[in-house]
Design a protein around this motif. Structure first.
Motif, PDB file in Angstrom:
ATOM      1  N   VAL A  90       0.921  -1.147   0.016  1.00 52.46           N
ATOM      2  CA  VAL A  90       0.085  -0.077  -0.037  1.00 52.46           C
ATOM      3  C   VAL A  90       0.974   1.301   0.085  1.00 52.46           C
ATOM      4  O   VAL A  90       1.862   1.101   0.658  1.00 52.46           O
ATOM      5  CB  VAL A  90      -0.858   0.218   1.213  1.00 52.46           C
ATOM      6  CG1 VAL A  90      -1.946  -1.177   1.108  1.00 52.46           C
ATOM      7  CG2 VAL A  90      -0.235  -0.008   2.659  1.00 52.46           C
ATOM      8  N   SER A  91       0.436   2.385  -0.631  1.00 50.32           N
ATOM      9  CA  SER A  91       1.053   3.578  -0.733  1.00 50.32           C
ATOM     10  C   SER A  91       0.292   4.621  -0.857  1.00 50.32           C
ATOM     11  O   SER A  91      -0.742   4.505  -1.184  1.00 50.32           O
ATOM     12  CB  SER A  91       1.933   3.316  -1.957  1.00 50.32           C
ATOM     13  OG  SER A  91       2.898   4.552  -2.053  1.00 50.32           O
ATOM     14  N   ARG A  92       0.707   5.898  -0.477  1.00 45.69           N
ATOM     15  CA  ARG A  92      -0.143   7.206  -0.913  1.00 45.69           C
ATOM     16  C   ARG A  92      -0.220   7.487  -2.273  1.00 45.69           C
ATOM     17  O   ARG A  92      -1.078   8.041  -2.613  1.00 45.69           O
ATOM     18  CB  ARG A  92       0.686   8.286  -0.157  1.00 45.69           C
ATOM     19  CG  ARG A  92       0.238   9.607  -0.398  1.00 45.69           C
ATOM     20  CD  ARG A  92      -1.372   9.825   0.198  1.00 45.69           C
ATOM     21  NE  ARG A  92      -1.540  11.226   0.007  1.00 45.69           N
ATOM     22  CZ  ARG A  92      -2.375  11.567  -1.076  1.00 45.69           C
ATOM     23  NH1 ARG A  92      -2.575  10.883  -1.960  1.00 45.69           N
ATOM     24  NH2 ARG A  92      -2.623  12.829  -1.221  1.00 45.69           N
ATOM     25  N   GLY A  93       0.981   6.827  -3.038  1.00 47.71           N
ATOM     26  CA  GLY A  93       0.822   7.434  -4.564  1.00 47.71           C
ATOM     27  C   GLY A  93       1.236   8.914  -4.765  1.00 47.71           C
ATOM     28  O   GLY A  93       0.510   9.258  -5.402  1.00 47.71           O
ATOM     29  N   HIS A  94       2.164   9.328  -4.232  1.00 43.04           N
ATOM     30  CA  HIS A  94       2.399  10.754  -4.460  1.00 43.04           C
ATOM     31  C   HIS A  94       2.642  11.061  -6.031  1.00 43.04           C
ATOM     32  O   HIS A  94       3.296  10.382  -6.766  1.00 43.04           O
ATOM     33  CB  HIS A  94       3.880  11.333  -3.863  1.00 43.04           C
ATOM     34  CG  HIS A  94       3.764  11.068  -2.320  1.00 43.04           C
ATOM     35  ND1 HIS A  94       3.005  11.809  -1.698  1.00 43.04           N
ATOM     36  CD2 HIS A  94       4.174  10.208  -1.532  1.00 43.04           C
ATOM     37  CE1 HIS A  94       3.145  11.756  -0.256  1.00 43.04           C
ATOM     38  NE2 HIS A  94       3.952  10.696  -0.229  1.00 43.04           N
ATOM     39  N   GLY A  95       2.035  12.299  -6.434  1.00 43.64           N
ATOM     40  CA  GLY A  95       2.024  12.698  -7.676  1.00 43.64           C
ATOM     41  C   GLY A  95       0.859  12.139  -8.458  1.00 43.64           C
ATOM     42  O   GLY A  95       0.853  12.697  -9.616  1.00 43.64           O
ATOM     43  N   ARG A  96       0.074  11.325  -8.029  1.00 41.98           N
ATOM     44  CA  ARG A  96      -1.191  10.618  -8.900  1.00 41.98           C
ATOM     45  C   ARG A  96      -2.233  11.840  -8.961  1.00 41.98           C
ATOM     46  O   ARG A  96      -2.252  12.616  -8.098  1.00 41.98           O
ATOM     47  CB  ARG A  96      -1.620   9.566  -8.323  1.00 41.98           C
ATOM     48  CG  ARG A  96      -2.049   9.393  -7.041  1.00 41.98           C
ATOM     49  CD  ARG A  96      -2.432   8.325  -6.521  1.00 41.98           C
ATOM     50  NE  ARG A  96      -3.736   7.621  -7.203  1.00 41.98           N
ATOM     51  CZ  ARG A  96      -4.722   7.381  -6.209  1.00 41.98           C
ATOM     52  NH1 ARG A  96      -5.036   7.545  -5.028  1.00 41.98           N
ATOM     53  NH2 ARG A  96      -5.961   6.986  -7.009  1.00 41.98           N
ATOM     54  N   LEU A 152       3.401  -4.431   3.166  1.00 38.79           N
ATOM     55  CA  LEU A 152       4.482  -3.478   3.129  1.00 38.79           C
ATOM     56  C   LEU A 152       3.997  -2.099   2.669  1.00 38.79           C
ATOM     57  O   LEU A 152       3.033  -1.930   1.877  1.00 38.79           O
ATOM     58  CB  LEU A 152       5.334  -3.897   2.185  1.00 38.79           C
ATOM     59  CG  LEU A 152       6.716  -4.763   2.509  1.00 38.79           C
ATOM     60  CD1 LEU A 152       6.334  -6.005   2.879  1.00 38.79           C
ATOM     61  CD2 LEU A 152       7.698  -4.702   1.643  1.00 38.79           C
ATOM     62  N   CYS A 153       4.133  -1.171   3.551  1.00 38.58           N
ATOM     63  CA  CYS A 153       3.665   0.139   3.379  1.00 38.58           C
ATOM     64  C   CYS A 153       4.956   0.951   2.834  1.00 38.58           C
ATOM     65  O   CYS A 153       5.933   1.334   3.614  1.00 38.58           O
ATOM     66  CB  CYS A 153       3.079   0.843   4.683  1.00 38.58           C
ATOM     67  SG  CYS A 153       2.394   2.643   4.382  1.00 38.58           S
ATOM     68  N   ASP A 154       4.793   1.497   1.325  1.00 38.59           N
ATOM     69  CA  ASP A 154       5.883   2.052   0.885  1.00 38.59           C
ATOM     70  C   ASP A 154       5.749   3.675   1.487  1.00 38.59           C
ATOM     71  O   ASP A 154       4.572   4.266   1.039  1.00 38.59           O
ATOM     72  CB  ASP A 154       5.747   2.054  -0.580  1.00 38.59           C
ATOM     73  CG  ASP A 154       6.634   2.989  -1.071  1.00 38.59           C
ATOM     74  OD1 ASP A 154       7.959   2.993  -0.778  1.00 38.59           O
ATOM     75  OD2 ASP A 154       6.594   3.504  -2.428  1.00 38.59           O
ATOM     76  N   ASP A 155       6.498   4.125   2.529  1.00 38.09           N
ATOM     77  CA  ASP A 155       6.408   5.469   2.842  1.00 38.09           C
ATOM     78  C   ASP A 155       5.314   5.506   3.776  1.00 38.09           C
ATOM     79  O   ASP A 155       4.420   4.992   3.652  1.00 38.09           O
ATOM     80  CB  ASP A 155       6.293   6.633   1.876  1.00 38.09           C
ATOM     81  CG  ASP A 155       7.144   7.938   2.453  1.00 38.09           C
ATOM     82  OD1 ASP A 155       7.439   7.799   3.422  1.00 38.09           O
ATOM     83  OD2 ASP A 155       6.837   8.939   1.583  1.00 38.09           O
TER      84      ASP A 155
END
Length: 368
Positions: A90-96, A152-155
């Protein structure tokens, strides 16, 4: 001042406690008080921290800028899969574009999934969900993929709502800089954390471009630290799966493009490999695809080199162009060579969550 020059100037400020950093120090104090208050609110109210039914590993930065989270996530995914786990990310997805929960597919564009999650999905093939609220993304992933047994949490070291079973703080050769908080220094949170602080990482991984490990940042009690060496791969990747030895590019006209937190680090690694670019273009971190589209016409005769993170945005633009208008664009992957003891430490932290003792606590190797 260009993007690369501005980045270098800030890095210089954050390295020492000079007059520029001292001018910013009062703002750092305010930043620290606000961050401390937020941590205390989550620590005091356990109901605000949402636990998942599977173990959660958070990989993040204590320092600002690209310290190597995504390569670390990819290395962890490969290790966990080899050990018999079924991981998801899972991730926030910065820039999307957008903030809702989205499952990434193999062909999801980076504009919708974010460049780093898109790269992780394509490289690893594991389920990847993005969302402004990581808790919602985690729940959606587990509902859609019940076989996933570790997340896994990316950031997300500073994202406290998602409960964690293991926190990994990634540093690079900058260490903690001048030891001050933003904006006077590199730190997003105080380091080392005070005694009894909530949400302290369990493991520190410091990456360096040199085989000799730099001095690890000061480690709180109970936190273990390891070293990793990062270097450019010996082969560049093409948009249709081609591979090209880096040495074949020596002596050619090169343009380097990087839309990452520390573009000068990528440019410097190219020079170290004997590939000095005639032009180095630094774009903002998580730059939009249109930023890359504006670069392509400038590469009339040069071969373009970029990072894998940039390639997920550059290659689709390239393939949309007529063949005659396509410059040669190659991604140069980053290789991460991690101390094996790091993975053994991760395995030990996960051992309580392993049904039937699938992993050995001594060396983290898969057992019958």
């Amino acid at each position: 001042m260009g993007r690369s020059s501005a980045e270098a100037a800030w890095q210089a400020v954050w390295t020492r406690r000079g007059w520029q950093a001292r001018l910013l120090w009062p703002l750092s104090t305010l930043y620290g008080l606000l961050a401390q208050r937020r941590r205390q609110q989550f620590a005091a109210d356990a109901s605000r921290v949402q636990r998942m039914p599977v173990p959660v590993i958070v990989v993040g930065n204590v320092v600002v800028g690209g310290a190597g989270k995504t390569p670390t996530v990819l290395a962890l995914l490969a290790h966990l899969q080899s050990a018999g786990w079924h991981p998801g990310v899972v991730s926030r997805g910065h820039g999307r574009h957008g903030s809702g929960v989205l499952e990434l597919q193999a062909d999801t564009p980076a504009s919708e999934g974010g460049d780093e999650p898109t790269l992780i999905r394509r490289r690893s093939g594991v389920p990847v969900f993005v969302g402004a609220q990581r808790v919602d993304a985690a729940r959606a992933l587990l509902a859609a993929h019940p076989q996933v047994d570790v997340l896994l949490c990316d950031d997300g070291l500073q994202h406290y709502a998602l409960g964690r079973d293991l926190g990994i703080a990634v540093f690079d050769d900058r260490g903690t800089g001048n030891g001050w908080l933003l904006p006077a220094g590199l730190l997003r949170e105080p380091w080392p954390p005070g005694p009894g602080s909530a949400f302290v990482p369990h493991v520190v991984l410091q990456q360096s471009r040199h085989a000799t490990p730099p001095c690890l940042p000061a480690l709180p009690d109970g936190v273990v630290g390891f070293h990793a060496t990062r270097r450019l791969s010996d082969q560049a990747l093409g948009p249709q799966g081609q591979r090209l030895p880096l040495e074949a590019l020596a002596g050619t006209e090169l343009m380097a493009v990087a839309g990452i937190a520390r573009p000068d680090a990528f440019f410097g690694m190219l020079r170290e490999r004997g590939l000095p670019p005639q032009e180095a273009i630094a774009l903002p971190d998580h730059a939009a695809p249109e930023n890359f589209d504006a670069v392509l016409p400038r590469a009339s005769t040069a071969t373009v080199l970029c990072t894998e993170k940039d390639a997920v945005k550059l290659w689709p633009l390239l393939l949309q162009r007529p063949q005659a208008q396509r410059p040669s664009v190659w991604a140069v992957p980053l290789e991460l060579h991690i101390d094996p003891a790091f993975f053994a430490a991760v395995d030990r932290c996960l051992l309580p969550h392993v049904p039937g003792g699938r992993l050995s606590s001594a060396d983290g190797q898969q057992t019958a």
